[in-house]
Every structure is written in structure tokens, then in C-alpha cells.
Design a protein around this motif. Structure first.
Motif, PDB file in Angstrom:
ATOM      1  N   SER A1058     -22.890  20.914  27.867  1.00 37.32           N
ATOM      2  CA  SER A1058     -23.547  20.078  26.860  1.00 37.32           C
ATOM      3  C   SER A1058     -24.181  18.826  27.450  1.00 37.32           C
ATOM      4  N   ASN A1059     -25.112  18.278  26.696  1.00 41.55           N
ATOM      5  CA  ASN A1059     -25.790  17.060  27.128  1.00 41.55           C
ATOM      6  C   ASN A1059     -24.836  15.877  27.221  1.00 41.55           C
TER       7      ASN A1059
ATOM      8  N   ASN B 243     -25.160  19.770  21.204  1.00 44.44           N
ATOM      9  CA  ASN B 243     -26.254  18.904  21.644  1.00 44.44           C
ATOM     10  C   ASN B 243     -26.979  18.253  20.476  1.00 44.44           C
ATOM     11  N   LEU B 256     -33.576  14.999  26.591  1.00 43.36           N
ATOM     12  CA  LEU B 256     -32.453  15.736  25.991  1.00 43.36           C
ATOM     13  C   LEU B 256     -32.956  17.045  25.406  1.00 43.36           C
ATOM     14  N   ILE B 260     -31.954  20.918  26.482  1.00 46.71           N
ATOM     15  CA  ILE B 260     -31.515  21.932  25.508  1.00 46.71           C
ATOM     16  C   ILE B 260     -32.338  23.198  25.711  1.00 46.71           C
TER      17      ILE B 260
END
Lengths: 1065, 462
Positions: A1058-1059, B243, B256, B260
């Protein structure tokens, strides 16, 4: 005086010379003077077409090419000419190199080049001659159109000006916001733009940010909880203070305690050493791959350890510079002083075949690394943008060409592998034994190898000697001899066979070579007698005996006589070689004559002399050995291949880079006995020498009155000139880098270039204030960190949407005013670098090996290591896929700033790499999870481990749904998988916990001593490695492929993907 | 860098905008058109645009893909594509300035195709596609040592660390398939695929391709050994949810979003790359046509990659260092590439892809016209940089022609010399770039593939 050019046409040739001078003088005096229209017309009509067709391609600013430094599209360009001098001297046919060139009588100066087509026609040449006679009328142009940094404008660049003293701004819109002087400077800029700072980040985000910034690892969940509690209280107190008109310092005090704790952690050095290693283009290999294998530096890791220690002990930066350039010249230096390792800064760069390229690399690293200047651009010409003449480059060239490396590097005390971290005696003894065994085996192998080749040598001596005497086997005669004696032709032996007049063995043969072939039979005996009577070069008695009565009819018979001597004595010769390989037996004492014969053509030292790797290498690498007979019939030495079965260099090399009982050596340089100034190489060509330049510092920094260096190579003086309070670049460059690594962007955006091509600083006064403050505080990097990290500017939220001007949608839209956040109205969102990502994975899995220092391990391939990423082996020629995919800095040159690209291959790593699986498995086996009794408790624990926070209600829901849903997609149901593994995992976890406890205690012990050198006891380096297939391989276990998938592992892995895991906000 | 004319700063690196530029993929809502307009970065480093989205070359050009077959070891020009029939008359004579004796080629050349392009008998199959080939006979360079010369051919620099040809091309053009790496290296060393100072997303993807290798293991980490694709899909759905929640708490940010998206691309790449590398999916006839050898497989794979939009494929087809026994050895080396290369040309042509695919074959330098000792079956040729050859096909080059000349023994260039920078300039031109304008600013200097050199060989462009 009005001088009319067309008058030249009517002058006699003798008069032309003086006129030519006048023309030039006139040109220089009045560059804008109009040319005679008729002359210009002649040029445009007759000359320009020739230039266009045949010359401009390589010599015009229009094409952007000035080969040989010559630009022909303006008159000034022609008059000032190229490297070899003026192309055109108006009126002078002989001095005009243009004409010399087109006549093509001088092979060194012939134009246009042959491959570009035919010579100019006679008619074209006569046009050019006429034109030169006319005084070479042509459009004047700006002439010196070549770009140059040697202008006043370039000298006036801000970075070359002394660091300014700026008062801390006082008239600010929000004085209460400011926590340090830095904030006043930042706010002053924001005020100018009408911007407001963003509110502070919350405690979780802030501690995470501080922790990654200082030690490259995430905080533990309990650290976050403790910090957040204190911080939130402090923030509330600050609000009250502000309301009461009092200074608000409580939150800062909380941050300060955290910063002090982190700065005292031994992991701080590991984090910041990595930044410096990017700048210092650190690699464990030479980048000079000739034979395939690892061309590693013997002991590069000692430099890395030195840098880690320097950061941990907060070595003053000026001292850090001096040690890296001149540690060998420190006044109080012990023989095994760990500071010697600092010289790795010079030696660990890429190596080149050509020494000048290696010197260039070192100049580049030194000037970019310490000064933020691209001095290496001035290798072939004056710097195009900065005031660095080529002569200054060659001043530094003189310094770096006056140094060398010793045969044997000094063994030092590694700064990190001391006390409890030192390898045990058992390890040392094991290394010593293995090392000695390999050396002995190699030494004996050497004699065995010689003995093996001797037989062939003796059989072939005659024919090969003859081939050599008649001019090598490329000659027809030589080739015929090879065929006659049915010998293999081998390119490598050509001409290298040693038949020399002063040799006790082949001396007579060499003399006989000079005897006339036709009268050979008559004259040979006299020549032999003469040779035998030569007292200066006495002939070996055994050879003398064989030749004394010889009456040869041809050279061939002499050669064959030699051969028969060698064959007759073959067994005795072998016995002598055997004697040499026996310790304590000196072969030459028994029979000097035979010993001498046995040493031909190989030098045969006694085995005692072969007890070190350098001695063995010297012997086997020496021309006399490798080249003279490398093509002996076994062919084992072809192309530099050493006969592996005898020579254990690979094994010795592998032992050196893997065995932790081995000594750490400093990769030092030493000054040559006779340091020398360098010539300027015209256009970087070492065959074209210009003036000699003294070894001295750069003019732009040292001033016109600088004095040449006199102490050895001048390295120490160079270091002192760089590490000087008055050097305008050194301190600015360093504080800018610290800023970059804390804010994600530098005050100057290019950390390795502050020259004319760099962007203007966003906060020039702040930069200078920081630089001054840094020097005043004793060049302390830790103090500078603190200064920066305690600022309110650093503490801002990374979410610009929290900024009051954004939320209130007022008149000023900060996104419009400063979309790229140059002026720091919020913190930047930053992606973790490769090291932080991998290290975090290890620490969260509870498996991080916290040992400090030591030899490199493999950090990218299975079986995995749990050491920190900085300890990974770096092969500059073959960076691993993982390193390059994650933007690892190219270790061929200074690269302080990493790029942050996003490619699917990175995602593939998180999704599919066994390390990601292993880490996820380890996370789910942590005691917190194993003890948990419900799914929601497990999810909570996972969140605390991975993100150092608790899940929100919706997050809890998403995770539970995943656990339920995913079970249907994997082989075994979730509930069944866990218990089977639990017992085994619990045992392992217990063990890990005990270890972690020890490490934790150490960390706590450290936390109370802010800003002190790290005296923490860290675990001993345990991981062992070996070399397999040219790669370092860890001696650990592969990740199990059999263990079935499990919903919890998949959930943990999802969080790694995940980010939130890889971004700092 | 500098103030722009309107007085604004160009954004600092690491700003959101730079991230936007540096994030490779999945820019979703971002308008690309505006960015694509200035592909070149001559004006400061203003709009360095690091992403892999396809972009149009600024000049008209046919070539869209490149297959570079690097013949490492330095093939002899005299035995391949540069016939010197008169050398037979001077066999075994010595030549001024050269060691050894003159060594005429033992092979016959044949005027091939309608064009009559002369090709050695060691390439019988290439003779059949001669009309598609453009041979440059006047290549030259100064450094006949394998390492530096190969580096020069790959990167335009013999010594310093510079980006490879493929990395420049990817930087200039992006790539058409986001499900596959834009630049794939099928063997070959680091020089052949390095991005050096260009952002690392332009580097060539290293592969472990060989015939029979499992297609899902050719790129590192391509597929999971631990999870099924179905389970992984569910996992990625979860990652997306995580996310999205994360983005709400921070800010909506291009980097970001790009990250993703990169997971979705990676997921597709697992299938797409596995499929592209799986040459067993080709009909038997086609596999026969390329030959079931290492190079046959690699060239067939190259075609599959190009067909799927990969921009640049780099293949190592070495073994040309024939110091001795040239007669037999060069026939063998040539035989290994002859069939596959001819098949590649014919196959691309029948699929209508030849026009947009530039094939380049060549080594790092040539070989001496002389041999040591005598001319016999053991004779070979040494290193020689002053004259050598290469060929190109497709991608808008003129077929059936030879460009440039060497002297009567092939020792020196006699006319129309082409050095490595010129070749690079020409390749970039064929792809639609002015080589002087495709630049990248690094440490205060605008770098280009051709350094300060290079001129386009216009005559080979159709």
C-alpha cells in the motif's frame, strides 16, 4: 586611421606581413568596423560556398560543431583559429593554417578529412589564396562566439560570493509560529507572497517523519503512542501560551527529546552514511571488468564503516573532509588508525584503463562532492558556464597524478568492529589458517606450473629462439621455422621472447645474431669467444661450456645447441625448481649455475618471498612471466587466464570479501616521492601539451594571489582549502544537502552543482544563515539537523488541503501562487527510498539484524539477509535489478539526489518477490498477532505493526471482509492454516523476542544521552556469506515455497503494497 | 534553473509537478497532450517529462520500433558485406602500415536481389532479402578494443557512464504498450540497457530469455510462486481500497495515483509479458522459419514484443572475434544469425510491420585485411577500427543499397565515412528526432546521445 582593406590586393608579398599585423590590430581595435563591400562580395560569392560545402559541417556555430576548437562562420573565429593557431592570417599564405590544411601536404594537418571526400580542387584552393591575400574580408561576427564561463558575469554568480551575514527577519505576520531562526526566514518569504504556513502534522505523522529522516526506520507502535500523547498535550499547552501572549515552546521540547533520542541511535549513522555514499559514488567494485569475475576492491567496506562512524560520532564536517582527502597526512596518526579508511573517498571510484580517466573521475567526485562544482567539465576546454579555466583543472590533475596506492593496504582497526563487535579470536584464527593455506598452495602451485611448462620450453627452445631472432612469427622466415619444426603458431609470443645481449643465458645467441649470414661459419667462433670473454655480462658456465667448442654453420645450429643443453639438464633444472618451493632451502646455494639456468625464462624467487597475495600477483602478472611465455603450449595463460588449478587468487579474493575473521584494510593513497605538476592537455589530449600548471586551488575560490601547494602532492592543502571557513561553497553545499534530505527539495535544487547552471536558491538568505550557523557550531551536522528539525516549517502537515488559505478559499490561492511548494507552505509528500523500504520491511517483520559494520552481504537475492540495506554489496557494473528499479543512485559519479520513478516492476516486487512473502509471514508470526484472540484484535495488531496506528472502523470492516472473502481463493481455509504453524512459529518468535529484548535495552540505554557518540553495544556481525557464480551469496535459508497461503499473510502483504507503507506524509 | 521570461520560476524538482512528470504511468486524469508537445528539453530542463506514455516524434518518420542485433566481438567486414574481389591478386603480399600479409576473403560474394547488393555466401538467407537491406560499408571508429568499443556503440561514449541508445529512444518516444516494459534486453551486458543519468524508468528490462525457459520467469518477479492469480486479484482490490482510504487522509496526489495504477499495470504485465515471451504460441511454420535455435528464438521473441508495442528490443548476437580459423568459425557464427535475421525481415514484412520497425545489425568494429603468418585455413583477422560495416533494414531506410566505400583492401574508409555518432544520429532521425535536440539536462549540462558530434546520413533514408 581609416584602413582600406582592398588596398592589400596591390601590395607586394614582402609587404604583406607587416600589413597583416596591422589588419589584425585594426580588427581588434574596432571589431565593428565595416568591411569593404567588394571584399565581402568576393567572400560571399566565391569563398562562402566552399566553406558551406566542405567546412561548416564541422566548424561552425550554425552546426554547433567546432572540431579542433575552430569556428569558421565568422571572421573573428577564423582569425582566432583553433587549437593549433589562427586559421587565417590575413595576407599571409604561409601562416594561414587554413591554406596549409587544404593543400594537404602536412599529414597532421590535412583538410577536409579524407573520409569526407576529395581534396579541394586547385581552383578552389586558388580562390582561398586570393581571398587570404585580399586580407580575408568576411563578416566580422562576434567571433569568440564560443561559450565560456570565464566572464565577469559568470564570476559574479552568487555562489562564488562570500557567505553573507543576514539578520534574522523580525517583521513577520505570525511571529508566534516561529520556533527557530529558520522559521523567520521561511515566514518572511511566505509573507512576501501572501502565503500562510500549514498547521502542524499530527504526532503519528511527525514521529514517523522524524524517524525515517534520522534513522531510516519506522518508529515502533509504542514509541508512536508515547510521543503522540506527549505531543498532543504539548500542542494544547502551546495554544494556551499563545493565547496568553507567551512563547509556545512545549511541542518543540517534545520534538527535541525525540530528535535527541534518534540522533543518538547507532542507526542514525547508517541512514546518513548512505546519503553520503551516494555523493561519494561508493561501490564495492572497480568497474574495470576484464575477465568476468568480481573485480572488487579488497576492503571497500572499511570506508563505509568509517562514514557510518563519522556520522554517529558527529565528526566535525571540516575534519570529515580533511580525512577523506588526506587522512594519511594527519599529525597524530597511528599505523592502524581507523581514520585511514577515509581515503576510500578517493580510491573507491570507478577505475579506468587510462590513468587520466581515473584522475578525472577523482577530480569530478571531489569537486562535485565537496564544492558542488562541475570542475571536470574543464578537462578539454575552459568551463562553458563557470569561471574554471582548463588550467585550474590541470592544477587538480597534478595533485591526483602525484598519488599512488601501496602494494599492501594497511590493516586498520575498523571503527565499528571494536569491542564486543569485533570478530572473535576463533574467526580470526580460522581466517588466518585458510588464508595461509591458500597462499602456500598458490606458491607451490607456481613452481608446479613452471615445472610443467619446462619440458615443453626445453623442447621448443631452439625453434622459438630462432623465430624470435628472425623477427617474430609474423615474418615469413619465422613462420617457415614454425612450420619446419611443426609448432603451433601463437600470436602472443611474437617478439616477446627474451633474447638479450646482457643475458647470461642468451647473451651469446644475441651476439651471434649480428654475424653476417654469408660468413657465419667463419665468424661465429670469434663472436662466441668474444661473448665468453665479456666480464661485464658473464655467461652462465653451463651455456659457456656448451658453446666454447661449438663450430656452428648457422644460427639454427646455435639455437639447437641451446636446446640440447636445456634438454640434457632438464631433470636437474626441475630439481632446482623443486628446491625453491621448499621452505628454508635456497636453491641457488647448491649450484649457482644450474639455479641460474632454472630461472630462465621465469623469475624464480624462493617460497618465503611468495607469502603474500601482492607478491604472488606481482610475479604472475609481471611481464616477464605472463607475457613472455603466456602462450606456452598448454595455452592456459592465454588472454590473461591464470591456470586456476594452481593459482588460488579467486579463492583468496572470495575469502577476503566474505570471511569476517579477516583484517579490515584501509584503501589508502600515498603521495609519490616526486610529486609533479601537470601540463594542460590541449582539448584533453595528453599528447598535446600546453603550459605547465602548478598544483594549487581554483582561482575563483582562492583568488588571483593563491600560492601553489608545496606539501607532497598537495592533497592536504587542497583539503584545507575546501574545509575552510572562508570557502563560499563548502558549507552552503552541505547545509543544502541536509535541507534536501529533510524537506525533499533543496534550497538549491541541484545538490551537486551550485554553479551558474543551477537554479537560484529559493531562500538565499536562509541558505547563508544556515551555512554560517553550521560553521559557527563547529561544523556539527547533528546540531544542524536539530536546528532544522525543531523548526515549525519542518513540522507542517504534508496535506496542503489543511492550509487555512485553502480551506477558507480566500483571495489567495496558494496552489496558484506556489504550486510546486518551493516556499514551503506545507510539507512535501515523500516516497521512501530503496533502503528505507527494504529496512522497514525487515524491521516490521521483527527480523532486522541490528549489527553494525563489516563485510558486504547480498541484500537483493535469495537466500535473504536481514542486515540493513547499506550493507549490501554494490557492483557498479551490475547493479541488481531491484536497486535500479528503485532508483538507486548510479555509483559511477556523485548523485546526491535520487529520482523517484514509478514503474510496474516495483509493484511486481511487492506482489511477487519472495522477500515480500517472507516478511508478510514473519509479521503474522509476531507474538502480538499470535496472542490475539479475535480477528478484529489481529487486524488491530497488524495496523499497529505496519502503520503504527489503530485502524478506523471502516478500515476494520474492509480488512475483515477481505479475510472472509480471500479464504475461498486459497488452498486451505484460514482457520486450518494457522494452528498448524503456530507452534513452530511461536518457538521462533520466542527466540526473536529474546534477541529483540537485548537490542531494545541497548536502544533505551542510548536514548538518555543526547548528541553523544553512540556507545551502544550492538550485536556482533553474524551473517556469513560465500561467493557463488561471481556473486555474494548469503548463507541463509530460502523462503519456503511449500508453506500454504494464508489470509493473514495476504492481508499483511497487501499492507506492504500500500501507499501508506511507502510514503511519508 | 533560470527565471523564465514571465518572471516565474520553473518548478523545483521534487515538487508535485516533477513527481507528476517522473511518475511513469497511469496519469489518469492528467492531460498529456500539453506535455507531449515539448519532447525535447533544450530550453533549460523545464519540462523534463519522465513517463512512458507514447509520444509523437517531432519530425516525420516511419520507424516506431527498433530491434538492435548487436554482433559483439567485431565481425569482419571483408567476409560479410564489403567485397574486395581484387584482393585475390595481392594475397599474401604485405601492406604498408599493417602487420602480416593480405588475406583475401575465402568466400564468394553474390549480387543479390533486384538491387544486386553484394552479400557473402556465408549469409545465403540474407541474400534472399537483400532488397530490404541497407549496408553501410564506411563505418569507422578509433578504439578497436571490445569493451570500450561496445560501450561506444551502445551509449555513444567509450568511457563515461552514459545512457544507452534504447534508453534515449524510450525517453524520446515513450512506449505503446504499458503492459510490457518499453525497452527489453534479450541478453547483453549493462551498457546495452543502462539508463545512466536518465530516470531509471528508461532503462532496458533485463531478461533471462533462452529457448525453453519458462516464459513467466524471464523478467524478475513476473509471477508469484505463492499465490494464485485469482487470489492476487482480490488482494490488489484490497490494496486499492487501502490506498483510496489513505489518499483521503493525505491529499489527492498524482504520484499516489500513479503508484496505484502501477499495481494494475503490474498485474496485467504478469499475463501480457508471460504471453509475449512464450514463443511456443507461434505456429510451427513460423518457428521453423526462424529456426529452433537460441537466436531464432530471440528474434522471434523480438518480433512478438515489437508487435505488442515494445519500443526497443536489444539482442546480443556475438561471437565474431575471429582471430584464427576464420574460414570455419565465421561461417558458423554467420550461420547462427543468417536464418533468424532473414526470417525476421520477411516475417515483419508479411505482417506489414517492417516499415515501422528498424532492424540494426552490427558489431563494435571491423577486422584487419591481413592475417598473421600465411594465408591458410588457420588464418584469422585482428581488430581493426578504421573500417567496418553494419546493416539496417525496415523503419524507413532505403533497401537494397550499400552506402560508403572503403579502399581497395578495406583498410580505410575511402568515401562517405560514418562514425558511431553519425550512425546514432541517423537512427534517431529515422525515428523522427533531430539528434541535436533530444537532450537531457544533468548536472548543469544538456547531454545528448551524440555528444557534440554526429551527422545524419541522409542518403540511407528512403
Amino acid at each position: 586611421m581609416q584602413f582600406r582593406l582592398n588596398a592589400v590586393r596591390f601590395l607586394t608579398l614582402t609587404a604583406v606581413l607587416s600589413v597583416a599585423t596591422a589588419v589584425r590590430a585594426a580588427d581588434e581595435a574596432k571589431p565593428a568596423e565595416k568591411m569593404d563591400p567588394a571584399g565581402l562580395e568576393f567572400f560571399e560569392k566565391n569563398v562562402r560556398p566552399i566553406f558551406t560545402e566542405r567546412c561548416y559541417k564541422c566548424h561552425s556555430s550554425a552546426e554547433g560543431v567546432s572540431k579542433g576548437g575552430l569556428l569558421m562562420d565568422t571572421r573573428a573565429g577564423l582569425l582566432s583559429g583553433g587549437d593549433q593557431g589562427p586559421a587565417v592570417v590575413p595576407g599571409d599564405l604561409k601562416k594561414s593554417l587554413l591554406l596549409v590544411a587544404v593543400h594537404q601536404t602536412d599529414p597532421e594537418l590535412s583538410m577536409p578529412p579524407r573520409k569526407e571526400g576529395a581534396k579541394l580542387s586547385d581552383k578552389q584552393i586558388s580562390v582561398l589564396e586570393e581571398w587570404v591575400k585580399m586580407g580575408a574580408p568576411a563578416p566580422v561576427g562576434s567571433g569568440g562566439a564560443k561559450l565560456t564561463g570565464l566572464s565577469q558575469k559568470a564570476r559574479d554568480h552568487w555562489a562564488f560570493k562570500p557567505v553573507g551575514e543576514y539578520p534574522v527577519p523580525t517583521k513577520l505576520s505570525l511571529p508566534g509560529w516561529c520556533q527557530t531562526e529558520i522559521d523567520a526566514f521561511v515566514m518572511s518569504k511566505l509573507d512576501q507572497l501572501g502565503l500562510k504556513p500549514s498547521p502542524a502534522a499530527d504526532g503519528e505523522a511527525l514521529l514517523r517523519r522524524l524517524s525515517y529522516d534520522l534513522i531510516g526506520l519506522p518508529p515502533s507502535n509504542s514509541e508512536v503512542e508515547g510521543f503522540s500523547r506527549e505531543y498532543d498535550t504539548a500542542v494544547a499547552r502551546d495554544v494556551l501560551s499563545l493565547r496568553n501572549g507567551q512563547p509556545a515552546r512545549s511541542a518543540t521540547a517534545v520534538v527535541e527529546r525525540a530528535v535527541d533520542r534518534l540522533l543518538a541511535s547507532p542507526h542514525y549513522g547508517e541512514r546518513w552514511a548512505r546519503h553520503w555514499l551516494d555523493t561519494a559514488r561508493y561501490s564495492d567494485t572497480k568497474g574495470l571488468r576484464r575477465n568476468g569475475g568480481i573485480e572488487n576492491f579488497e576492503s571497500s567496506w572499511t570506508y563505509r564503516d568509517y562514514v557510518i562512524d563519522a556520522f554517529n560520532t558527529d565528526k566535525p564536517y571540516d575534519q570529515f573532509i580533511i580525512e577523506q582527502l588526506a587522512a594519511d597526512r594527519l599529525p597524530d596518526l597511528a599505523k592502524d588508525d581507523p581514520r585511514l579508511a577515509a581515503l576510500g573517498f578517493i580510491t573507491l571510484g570507478k577505475r579506468f584503463q587510462n590513468a587520466d580517466d581515473t584522475i578525472d573521475e577523482r577530480i569530478d567526485a571531489t569537486t562535485k562532492g565537496f564544492l558542488g562544482l562541475t570542475v571536470a567539465c574543464a578537462r578539454c576546454h575552459d568551463h562553458k558556464f563557470d569561471p574554471i579555466p582548463a588550467a585550474d583543472y590541470y592544477s587538480l590533475h597534478g595533485i591526483f597524478s602525484s598519488i599512488g596506492e601501496p602494494m599492501q593496504y594497511p590493516v586498520i582497526r575498523d571503527p565499528l568492529l571494536q569491542g564486543k563487535n569485533a570478530p572473535t579470536n576463533a574467526y580470526r584464527a580460522d581466517f588466518d589458517k585458510k588464508h595461509a593455506d591458500l597462499i602456500n598452495e598458490t606458491g607451490r602451485g607456481y613452481y608446479k606450473h613452471i615445472a610443467g611448462l619446462m619440458n615443453t620450453f626445453h623442447k621448443e627452445f631452439g625453434p622459438r629462439a630462432l623465430v624470435s631472432l628472425v623477427g617474430g612469427y609474423r615474418s615469413t622466415a619465422g613462420y617457415d621455422i614454425l612450420k619446419k619444426y611443426d609448432m603451433q603458431e601463437n600470436r602472443e609470443i611474437d617478439g616477446s621472447f627474451m633474447v638479450r645481449a646482457d643475458s647470461p643465458i642468451t647473451g651469446p645467441l644475441a651476439r651471434l645474431k649480428r654475424v653476417n649470414e654469408k660468413t657465419f661459419e667463419k665468424d661465429a667462433p670469434a663472436a662466441i669467444a668474444e661473448a665468453l670473454a665479456d666480464k661485464k655480462n658473464p655467461v652462465n658456465p653451463i651455456i659457456a661450456e656448451a658453446l666454447r667448442t661449438l663450430k656452428p654453420r648457422s644460427l639454427e645450429e646455435v639455437a639447437l645447441a641451446y636446446q640440447s643443453v636445456l634438454l640434457k639438464n632438464h631433470d636437474k633444472i626441475l630439481a632446482h625448481i623443486q628446491l625453491r618451493s621448499t621452505p628454508g632451502r635456497k636453491g641457488d646455494k647448491d649450484d649457482a649455475a644450474m639455479a641460474q639456468l632454472a630461472s630462465y625464462p621465469w623469475p624464480l624467487p624462493n617460497i618465503e618471498d611468495l607469502s603474500t597475495v601482492p607478491a604472488l600477483e606481482l610475479l604472475t602478472e609481471a611481464r616477464t612471466f605472463c607475457e613472455a611465455w603466456q602462450a606456452a603450449p598448454s595455452q592456459t595463460f592465454r588472454n590473461g587466464n591464470k591456470p586456476a588449478k594452481y593459482f588460488k587468487f579467486k579463492e583468496l579474493n572470495d575469502l577476503d570479501i566474505t570471511h569476517k575473521g579477516g583484517p579490515g584494510m584501509a584503501m589508502v593513497v600515498t603521495d609519490n616521492e616526486k610529486p609533479r605538476d601537470s601540463y594542460v592537455y590541449i582539448r584533453g589530449d595528453r599528447n598535446k601539451r600546453g603550459a605547465v600548471t602548478p598544483r594549487q586551488f581554483l582561482e575563483i575560490l582562492a583568488g588571483p594571489d593563491r600560492l601553489p601547494f608545496y606539501e607532497g602532492s598537495g592533497r592536504r592543502e587542497l583539503a584545507l582549502s575546501i574545509a575552510s571557513r572562508t570557502n563560499p561553497l563548502t558549507s552552503r553545499v552541505l547545509v543544502n544537502r541536509l535541507w534536501l534530505h529533510h524537506f525533499g527539495a533543496g534550497i538549491v535544487s541541484t545538490p551537486d552543482d551550485l554553479g551558474n547552471m543551477s537554479e537560484k536558491p529559493t531562500h538565499p538568505e536562509l541558505l547563508d544563515w544556515l551555512a554560517t550557523n553550521f560553521v559557527e557550531n563547529g561544523w556539527s551536522i547533528k546540531k544542524m539537523h536539530k536546528k532544522i528539525l525543531l523548526s515549525a516549517a519542518y513540522r507542517q502537515s504534508a496535506n496542503p488541503n489543511t492550509n487555512s488559505q485553502v480551506t477558507q478559499k480566500g483571495a489567495v490561492d496558494p496552489f496558484k501562487v506556489d504550486s510546486s511548494n518551493k516556499f514551503i507552505w506545507h510539507a512535501n509528500l515523500r516516497r521512501l527510498d530503496f533502503e528505507s523500504i527494504r529496512d522497514s520491511m525487515l524491521v516490521l517483520s521483527g527480523k532486522l539484524d541490528r549489527a553494525l559494520g563489516g563485510r558486504a552481504v547480498n541484500i537483493t537475492d535469495e537466500p535473504y539477509s536481514y542486515r540493513r540495506t547499506i550493507y549490501g554489496f554494490i557492483d557498479r557494473d551490475r547493479l541488481s535489478e531491484l536497486q535500479t528499479q528503485f532508483d538507486f543512485a548510479d555509483p559511477d559519479m556523485a548523485n546526491t539526489k535520487r529520482s523517484t520513478t514509478i514503474v510496474p516492476q516495483q509493484a511486481l516486487f511487492f506482489m511477487n518477490n519472495p522477500l515480500a512473502i517472507e516478511v508478510a509471514r514473519n509479521v503474522t508470526s509476531r507474538p502480538e498477532l499470535l496472542k490475539a484472540t479475535s480477528d478484529s484484535e489481529r487486524i488491530s495488531q497488524l495496523y499497529r505493526i505496519m502503520y503504527q496506528r489503530s485502524p478506523t472502523v471502516p478500515e476494520m470492516k474492509v480488512a475483515s471482509e477481505f479475510i472472509a472473502r480471500i479464504a475461498g481463493y486459497i488452498d486451505e481455509p484460514a482457520q486450518a492454516a494457522a494452528p498448524a504453524k503456530v507452534v513452530d512459529r511461536l518457538a521462533k518468535a520466542k527466540e526473536a523476542k529474546a534477541k529483540a529484548k537485548a537490542a531494545g535495552a541497548a536502544a533505551i540505554a542510548a536514548s538518555g544521552k543526547p548528541l553523544q557518540p553512540a556507545t551502544v553495544a550492538v550485536p556482533e556481525v553474524k551473517l556469513e556469506t560465500e561467493v557463488k557464480g561471481g556473486k555474494i551469496v548469503n548463507k541463509t535459508e530460502m523462503v519456503s515455497r511449500k508453506e500454504p497461503s494464508n489470509p493473514w499473510v495476504m492481508l499483511a502483504q497487501s499492507m506492504i503494497c500500500s501507499n501508506e507503507f511507502v510514503y511519508l506524509n | 534553473m533560470k527565471d523564465t521570461s514571465c518572471g516565474n520560476y520553473v518548478p523545483t524538482p521534487n515538487s508535485r509537478r516533477e513527481f507528476l512528470r517522473q511518475t511513469g504511468l497511469g496519469m489518469g486524469t492528467i492531460a498529456f497532450g500539453a506535455m507531449v508537445a515539448d519532447y525535447m528539453v533544450t530550453d533549460a530542463h523545464a519540462e523534463v517529462m519522465a513517463n512512458l506514455k507514447p509520444r509523437k516524434a517531432p519530425l516525420a518518420a516511419k520507424a516506431k520500433h527498433v530491434i538492435h542485433i548487436f554482433a559483439g566481438g567485431a565481425p569482419s567486414h571483408l567476409d560479410t558485406f564489403d567485397p574486395k574481389p581484387k584482393m585475390k591478386d595481392v594475397a599474401e603480399m604485405s601492406a604498408a602500415g599493417m602487420n602480416g600479409v593480405l588475406f583475401p576473403t575465402p568466400f564468394e560474394f553474390k549480387k543479390s536481389g533486384k538491387s544486386g547488393l553484394e552479400i557473402s555466401e556465408i549469409f545465403p538467407k540474407l541474400q534472399g532479402v537483400a532488397d530490404e537491406m541497407c549496408v553501410i560499408r564506411s563505418m569507422h571508429q578509433d578504439l578497436p578494443a571490445h569493451g570500450p568499443a561496445a560501450k561506444l556503440m551502445h551509449t555513444g561514449s567509450a568511457i563515461l557512464s552514459k545512457p544507452s541508445l534504447g534508453a534515449w529512444v524510450l525517453y524520446g518516444l515513450g512506449t505503446e504498450s504499458q503492459d510490457l516494459p518499453g525497452f527489453v534486453s534479450l541478453g547483453g551486458n549493462n551498457d546495452a540497457r543502462t539508463s545512466a543519468f536518465l530516470p531509471s524508468l528508461y532503462q532496458g528490462a533485463n531478461t533471462q530469455f533462452r529457448p525453453g525457459a519458462a516464459p513467466n520467469k524471464i523478467i524478475a518477479n513476473l509471477q508469484s510462486e505463492f499465490t494464485t492469480q485469482d487470489a492476487q486479484r482480490k488482494q490488489l482490490d484490497l490494496v486499492r481500497q487501502l490506498n483510496e482510504r489513505h489518499m483521503q487522509t493525505v491529499q489527492k496526489d498524482e504520484q499516489l495515483e500513479a503508484r496505484i495504477e502501477s499495481f494494475e499495470l503490474a498485474f496485467r504485465m504478469q499475463t501480457a509479458a508471460t504471453d509475449a515471451f512464450d514463443i511456443s504460441k507461434e505456429p510451427e511454420k513460423i518457428r521453423e522459419m526462424y529456426g529452433k535455435t537460441d537466436l531464432g528464438a530471440k528474434l522471434l521473441c523480438a518480433r512478438r514484443l515489437v508487435e505488442r508495442g515494445v519500443r526497443f528490443v536489444q539482442i546480443d548476437a556475438g561471437g565474431w572475434d575471429h582471430h584464427t580459423n576464420l574460414n570455419t568459425a565465421i561461417s558458423r557464427t554467420a550461420g547462427a544469425i543468417d536464418g533468424p535475421a532473414a526470417a525476421l525481415i520477411a516475417d515483419l514484412k508479411q505482417r506489414g510491420l517492417l516499415d515501422q520497425t528498424l532492424i540494426i545489425w552490427g558489431g563494435e568494429f571491423g577486422r584487419t585485411p591481413t592475417t598473421a603468418g600465411r594465408v591458410n585455413t588457420a588464418s584469422g583477422r585482428d581488430h581493426h577500427g578504421k573500417a567496418f560495416c553494419c546493416w539496417m533494414a525496415g523503419g524507413g531506410v532505403k533497401g537494397g543499397m550499400a552506402y560508403g566505400e572503403t579502399d581497395e583492401v578495406g583498410a580505410q574508409v575511402a568515401a562517405d565515412g560514418v562514425d558511431v555518432h553519425d550512425l546514432h544520429a541517423t537512427i534517431l532521425r529515422l525515428l523522427g528526432f533531430d539528434h541535436t535536440k533530444l537532450t537531457y539536462r544533468y548536472n548543469g549540462r544538456d547531454f545528448r546521445l551524440t555528444d557534440n558530434f554526429g551527422k545524419v546520413v541522409d542518403k540511407v533514408i528512403a
